[in-house]
Motif scaffolding. Structure first.
Motif, PDB file in Angstrom:
ATOM      1  N   VAL A 503       0.750  -1.057  -0.015  1.00  0.00           N
ATOM      2  CA  VAL A 503      -0.097   0.031   0.020  1.00  0.00           C
ATOM      3  C   VAL A 503       1.014   1.231   0.125  1.00  0.00           C
ATOM      4  O   VAL A 503       0.689   2.159  -0.722  1.00  0.00           O
ATOM      5  CB  VAL A 503      -0.823   0.191   1.210  1.00  0.00           C
ATOM      6  CG1 VAL A 503      -1.507   1.215   1.327  1.00  0.00           C
ATOM      7  CG2 VAL A 503      -1.959  -1.252   1.165  1.00  0.00           C
ATOM      8  N   LYS A 504       1.968   1.082   0.887  1.00  0.00           N
ATOM      9  CA  LYS A 504       2.697   2.258   1.080  1.00  0.00           C
ATOM     10  C   LYS A 504       3.526   2.853  -0.303  1.00  0.00           C
ATOM     11  O   LYS A 504       3.758   4.023  -0.511  1.00  0.00           O
ATOM     12  CB  LYS A 504       3.855   1.829   2.099  1.00  0.00           C
ATOM     13  CG  LYS A 504       4.437   3.152   2.892  1.00  0.00           C
ATOM     14  CD  LYS A 504       5.268   2.767   4.075  1.00  0.00           C
ATOM     15  CE  LYS A 504       6.277   1.881   4.101  1.00  0.00           C
ATOM     16  NZ  LYS A 504       6.819   1.387   5.289  1.00  0.00           N
ATOM     17  N   PHE A 505       3.893   1.770  -1.085  1.00  0.00           N
ATOM     18  CA  PHE A 505       4.630   2.080  -2.257  1.00  0.00           C
ATOM     19  C   PHE A 505       3.867   2.030  -3.869  1.00  0.00           C
ATOM     20  O   PHE A 505       4.448   2.100  -4.461  1.00  0.00           O
ATOM     21  CB  PHE A 505       5.783   1.299  -2.429  1.00  0.00           C
ATOM     22  CG  PHE A 505       6.883   1.245  -1.243  1.00  0.00           C
ATOM     23  CD1 PHE A 505       7.696   2.337  -1.210  1.00  0.00           C
ATOM     24  CD2 PHE A 505       6.766   0.163  -0.101  1.00  0.00           C
ATOM     25  CE1 PHE A 505       8.683   2.604  -0.169  1.00  0.00           C
ATOM     26  CE2 PHE A 505       7.824   0.462   0.848  1.00  0.00           C
ATOM     27  CZ  PHE A 505       8.398   1.705   0.786  1.00  0.00           C
ATOM     28  N   SER A 506       2.465   2.012  -3.242  1.00  0.00           N
ATOM     29  CA  SER A 506       1.585   2.163  -4.554  1.00  0.00           C
ATOM     30  C   SER A 506       0.935   3.604  -4.507  1.00  0.00           C
ATOM     31  O   SER A 506       0.949   4.306  -3.610  1.00  0.00           O
ATOM     32  CB  SER A 506       0.492   1.166  -4.458  1.00  0.00           C
ATOM     33  OG  SER A 506       1.081  -0.079  -4.403  1.00  0.00           O
ATOM     34  N   THR A 507       0.547   4.056  -5.836  1.00  0.00           N
ATOM     35  CA  THR A 507      -0.257   5.301  -5.921  1.00  0.00           C
ATOM     36  C   THR A 507      -1.687   5.207  -5.737  1.00  0.00           C
ATOM     37  O   THR A 507      -2.124   3.841  -6.257  1.00  0.00           O
ATOM     38  CB  THR A 507       0.429   6.093  -7.073  1.00  0.00           C
ATOM     39  OG1 THR A 507       0.239   5.106  -8.191  1.00  0.00           O
ATOM     40  CG2 THR A 507       1.664   6.349  -7.050  1.00  0.00           C
ATOM     41  N   SER A 508      -2.397   6.054  -5.626  1.00  0.00           N
ATOM     42  CA  SER A 508      -3.790   6.057  -5.392  1.00  0.00           C
ATOM     43  C   SER A 508      -4.428   5.740  -6.621  1.00  0.00           C
ATOM     44  O   SER A 508      -4.137   5.885  -7.581  1.00  0.00           O
ATOM     45  CB  SER A 508      -4.207   7.510  -5.099  1.00  0.00           C
ATOM     46  OG  SER A 508      -5.729   7.685  -5.067  1.00  0.00           O
ATOM     47  N   PHE A 530       1.098  -2.579  -7.669  1.00  0.00           N
ATOM     48  CA  PHE A 530       1.202  -2.129  -9.028  1.00  0.00           C
ATOM     49  C   PHE A 530       1.896  -0.875  -8.733  1.00  0.00           C
ATOM     50  O   PHE A 530       1.711   0.124  -9.608  1.00  0.00           O
ATOM     51  CB  PHE A 530      -0.020  -2.193  -9.960  1.00  0.00           C
ATOM     52  CG  PHE A 530      -0.872  -3.455 -10.294  1.00  0.00           C
ATOM     53  CD1 PHE A 530      -0.301  -4.402 -11.244  1.00  0.00           C
ATOM     54  CD2 PHE A 530      -1.591  -3.756  -9.302  1.00  0.00           C
ATOM     55  CE1 PHE A 530      -0.962  -5.349 -11.166  1.00  0.00           C
ATOM     56  CE2 PHE A 530      -2.146  -5.163  -9.211  1.00  0.00           C
ATOM     57  CZ  PHE A 530      -1.790  -5.863 -10.516  1.00  0.00           C
ATOM     58  N   GLY A 531       2.799  -0.883  -7.841  1.00  0.00           N
ATOM     59  CA  GLY A 531       3.544   0.422  -7.476  1.00  0.00           C
ATOM     60  C   GLY A 531       4.802   0.577  -8.186  1.00  0.00           C
ATOM     61  O   GLY A 531       4.931   0.207  -9.250  1.00  0.00           O
ATOM     62  N   ARG A 532       5.727   1.189  -7.552  1.00  0.00           N
ATOM     63  CA  ARG A 532       6.942   1.536  -8.184  1.00  0.00           C
ATOM     64  C   ARG A 532       7.992   0.551  -8.435  1.00  0.00           C
ATOM     65  O   ARG A 532       8.936   0.851  -9.272  1.00  0.00           O
ATOM     66  CB  ARG A 532       7.451   2.932  -7.193  1.00  0.00           C
ATOM     67  CG  ARG A 532       8.279   1.986  -5.929  1.00  0.00           C
ATOM     68  CD  ARG A 532       8.979   3.273  -5.205  1.00  0.00           C
ATOM     69  NE  ARG A 532       9.856   2.410  -4.325  1.00  0.00           N
ATOM     70  CZ  ARG A 532      10.620   3.197  -3.177  1.00  0.00           C
ATOM     71  NH1 ARG A 532      10.365   4.375  -3.055  1.00  0.00           N
ATOM     72  NH2 ARG A 532      11.252   2.278  -2.478  1.00  0.00           N
ATOM     73  N   LYS A 583       9.446  -5.709 -11.227  1.00  0.00           N
ATOM     74  CA  LYS A 583       9.749  -4.850 -12.280  1.00  0.00           C
ATOM     75  C   LYS A 583       9.718  -3.567 -11.864  1.00  0.00           C
ATOM     76  O   LYS A 583       8.584  -2.859 -11.545  1.00  0.00           O
ATOM     77  CB  LYS A 583       8.735  -5.308 -13.580  1.00  0.00           C
ATOM     78  CG  LYS A 583       9.680  -5.154 -14.716  1.00  0.00           C
ATOM     79  CD  LYS A 583       9.098  -5.885 -15.676  1.00  0.00           C
ATOM     80  CE  LYS A 583       9.258  -5.153 -17.312  1.00  0.00           C
ATOM     81  NZ  LYS A 583       8.320  -5.159 -18.146  1.00  0.00           N
ATOM     82  N   LEU A 584      10.775  -2.724 -12.175  1.00  0.00           N
ATOM     83  CA  LEU A 584      10.706  -1.171 -11.838  1.00  0.00           C
ATOM     84  C   LEU A 584       9.571  -0.609 -12.758  1.00  0.00           C
ATOM     85  O   LEU A 584       9.457  -0.842 -13.740  1.00  0.00           O
ATOM     86  CB  LEU A 584      12.123  -0.626 -12.428  1.00  0.00           C
ATOM     87  CG  LEU A 584      12.585   0.576 -11.405  1.00  0.00           C
ATOM     88  CD1 LEU A 584      12.725   0.148  -9.977  1.00  0.00           C
ATOM     89  CD2 LEU A 584      13.999   1.035 -11.822  1.00  0.00           C
ATOM     90  N   ASP A 585       8.771   0.244 -11.947  1.00  0.00           N
ATOM     91  CA  ASP A 585       7.724   1.070 -12.321  1.00  0.00           C
ATOM     92  C   ASP A 585       6.565   0.035 -12.642  1.00  0.00           C
ATOM     93  O   ASP A 585       5.544   0.793 -13.292  1.00  0.00           O
ATOM     94  CB  ASP A 585       7.790   1.916 -13.471  1.00  0.00           C
ATOM     95  CG  ASP A 585       9.132   2.932 -13.260  1.00  0.00           C
ATOM     96  OD1 ASP A 585       9.250   3.424 -12.024  1.00  0.00           O
ATOM     97  OD2 ASP A 585       9.935   3.194 -14.106  1.00  0.00           O
ATOM     98  N   SER A 586       6.547  -1.128 -12.462  1.00  0.00           N
ATOM     99  CA  SER A 586       5.241  -2.004 -12.819  1.00  0.00           C
ATOM    100  C   SER A 586       4.666  -2.535 -11.630  1.00  0.00           C
ATOM    101  O   SER A 586       3.609  -3.139 -11.611  1.00  0.00           O
ATOM    102  CB  SER A 586       5.667  -3.069 -13.934  1.00  0.00           C
ATOM    103  OG  SER A 586       6.370  -2.531 -15.112  1.00  0.00           O
ATOM    104  N   GLY A 587       5.773  -2.793 -10.539  1.00  0.00           N
ATOM    105  CA  GLY A 587       5.070  -3.300  -9.129  1.00  0.00           C
ATOM    106  C   GLY A 587       5.838  -4.455  -8.904  1.00  0.00           C
ATOM    107  O   GLY A 587       6.778  -4.853  -9.462  1.00  0.00           O
TER     108      GLY A 587
END
Ligand code: ADP
Length: 597
Positions: A503-508, A530-532, A583-587
């Motif tokens: 949750v912490k590393f995902s965007t809204s 599906f975060g950073r 995977k960077l920028d995919s999650g």
């Protein structure tokens, strides 16, 4: 006998050893049979010559008989005499034919024979004329002179033929004798050459193979005894290759021994061997640094002599057990330095049944023991001297913010709130540190029982749901009815940490998905976001203490960097594994396994 260089392969050497005598035997047999053939030809010539002579004698006697028959017929003619004359003439022609075929191949006989045959023809014609004249009684027709002349020519021709045959016989028997002598000489020469050839081949075999094989075997034995090898065989045959390989092996062995010695000499641990009576048989120089003794001072002495009396029994017990089980083992004990101070040591010992020796590595763990003691002191300081006052401070802050001790100015209240947040983070850090400490020292108790994974998911959703909603993240839980063997409270702790991070590393607007699936005897749980994402270089580091992708993760995201290290310790203590794919920028997908019930 010094071996010589050979480039012939073993198979070719064998071919030489077999083919040389074989070729010689062939030549020998061919020559012998040629000579034998020559002897047979001469023998046949001799026998034919004898037959020719016999025929010549028979012809002479037959002519004599024909003449006497004519003379007898002149005295009183009878039919019987007529028949006899005809019979003699017929026999003369037969024997003449036989003689002709006998002398057919004789070069030196052809001219004489042709003349002889012509004379015989003429004589026979004359004898017939005489016989007819006698028969008719016309005596005046008989030319006595011509008859005498022809008969003496016949006798002369017969003599020539028989003389030639006598010469032929002499020549043939001489040739035959020579051929026999040659056969005899050939046999002697053959035997002599054979013996010499056998000797030469023996010498060749000795030099090329036997002597070289001997050196090869000696070198193999020397290699085993680690002695200096004889110079390498020269050549390109198999034996030379083998010997060169043995030399290379010896060089590599020497190098390996040197390296091994260098390792032993430069090792910081004491490496030693102890015989079945407990006496040192070899010790490396590290003994001087670790125990204060020179290796020579220890070799031949009892190993337990330098063990502290308090650790003597346990050391003997541990060593005896390793010897009896013919195995390898480790144990800790305390030894006595030469200057009298105690040293904490960790022993790794291996019993070699072949050599009837214990091979030991003695590692000085005094420093790490001291570190442990300091660490324990620090942990107790953390838990008693730091956590308790910080907790009171936090309560005090909360009371101040709530205005329990009167209204605080707005600016001060904001400062108090951020100071309170820092306090919360500090207390969480201390709690995490204490927890990890407990886990590492094996003090973390687990209550293992059957747990419904769905219940773990639900409790996680209860704990995280509100903050996820606040962050605009949807929590998607795939239902699962699997029952696992775990400590439910600890497993919820793992899940809360993983889902909290997701949750912490995902965007809204993104979602976090919880999935569980059976894998043989384990249940695999995945937390997918599906975060950073996480860069590949940091994937394993984040499970270490204080391992964070970015340094700002501690301040901006409010983390301690200890959560995943705690998760790893819990999952491994439950008998599972933990990992991440990202995977960077995919999650990222954080996963762990726990044993199924
Ligand atoms: P904390 O979250 O308290 O910092 P953790 O041990 O739980 O400590 O995580 C260590 C680090 O791993 C985090 O600081 C972050 O850099 C990285 N991390 C963990 N989970 C994720 C995630 N789902 N996405 C991206 N980075 C993550």
């Amino acid at each position: 006998m010094a071996p010589f260089k050979t480039n012939l392969k073993l198979a070719h050497q064998g071919l030489v050893l077999v083919s040389i005598p074989l070729v010689f035997e062939l030549v020998f047999v061919l020559s012998l049979s040629g000579l034998q053939h020559q002897t047979e030809i001469e023998a046949a010539r001799l026998s034919r010559s004898k037959d020719i002579l016999t025929e010549v004698n028979i012809l002479a006697s037959l002519f004599y008989e024909a003449v006497t028959t004519n003379i007898t017929a002149a005295a009183g003619k009878t039919a019987a005499l007529n028949n006899r004359f005809d019979d003699v003439v017929k026999r003369i022609r037969d024997h003449l034919g036989a003689l002709h075929s006998l002398t057919g191949g004789e070069r030196n006989q052809t001219a004489a024979m042709m003349r002889f045959e012509r004379t015989v023809d003429r004589t026979l014609r004359l004898l017939n004329q005489v016989h007819e004249s006698v028969d008719k009684g016309a005596w005046q027709d008989i030319n006595i002179e011509e008859s005498q002349q022809l008969l003496s020519e016949l006798v002369a021709d017969l003599r020539v033929v028989s003389r030639k045959q006598t010469e032929t016989q002499r020549e043939s028997s001489e040739n035959e004798r020579k051929a026999r002598r040659l056969v005899q000489q050939c046999v002697f020469a053959g035997v002599a050459v054979n013996v010499l050839l056998a000797l030469a081949l023996v010498v060749y075999f000795n030099k090329s193979t036997a002597a070289r094989l001997k050196i090869l075997m000696e070198n193999t034995l020397k290699l085993g005894r680690r002695e200096r090898l004889s110079p390498a065989l020269i050549g390109t045959d198999e034996l030379a290759h083998l010997d060169q390989t043995i030399h290379r092996m010896a060089e590599e062995l020497e190098l390996a021994i040197k390296k091994e010695r260098a390792i032993l000499d430069n090792a910081s641990d004491v490496i030693c061997s102890i015989d079945s009576l407990g006496n040192f048989t070899a010790v490396n120089p590290a003994a001087t640094d670790v125990l204060g003794y020179e290796p020579n001072e220890l070799i031949g002495k009892s190993s337990v002599r330098i063990v502290l009396p308090a650790a003597l029994q346990s050391t003997e017990r541990a060593l005896n057990s390793i010897i009896q089980n013919k195995s390898t083992g480790t144990f800790e004990n305390q030894m006595k330095h030469k200057d009298g101070r105690p040293i904490d040591t960790l022993w790794s010992a291996h019993w070699s049944e072949d050599e009837q020796q214990l091979f030991c590595v003695i590692h000085d763990i005094s420093a790490s023991k001291e570190m442990l003691r300091v660490k324990q002191q620090f942990v107790s300081t953390l838990s008693h001297d730091l956590r308790a006052p910080l907790s009171s401070l936090k309560v005090m802050h909360a009371s101040l913010i709530k205005g329990v001790y009167g209204q605080v100015p707005e600016a001060a209240s904001a400062k108090l709130q951020s100071a309170n947040l820092e306090l919360v983070r500090l207390i969480a850090l201390i709690n995490d540190l204490l927890e990890i400490e407990k886990m590492e020292s094996g003090k973390l108790e687990m209550e293992i029982r059957d747990v419904l994974i769905q219940s773990v998911f639900d409790q996680t959703a209860n704990a995280i749901g509100a903050s996820a909603e606040e962050a605009g993240i949807e929590l998607v839980i795939n239902p699962c009815d699997a029952v696992i063997k775990a400590d439910e409270r600890r497993l919820v702790q793992v899940m809360v940490n993983l889902v909290g991070n997701a949750v912490k590393f995902s965007t809204s607007g993104k979602s976090v998905v919880l999935i569980a699936c059976r894998q043989d005897l384990h249940l695999k749980v995945e937390v997918k976001d599906f975060g950073r994402g996480i860069p590949e270089s940091k994937l394993s580091a984040i499970f270490d203490r204080f391992g964070q992708v970015e340094s700002a993760d501690a301040t901006e995201k409010g983390g301690t960097g200890l959560g995943l290290a705690i998760c790893k310790a819990i999952v491994e203590q439950l008998g599972g594994e933990i990992g991440v794919r990202s995977k960077l920028d995919s999650g990222s997908i954080f996963w762990f396994t726990v044993p199924l019930s």
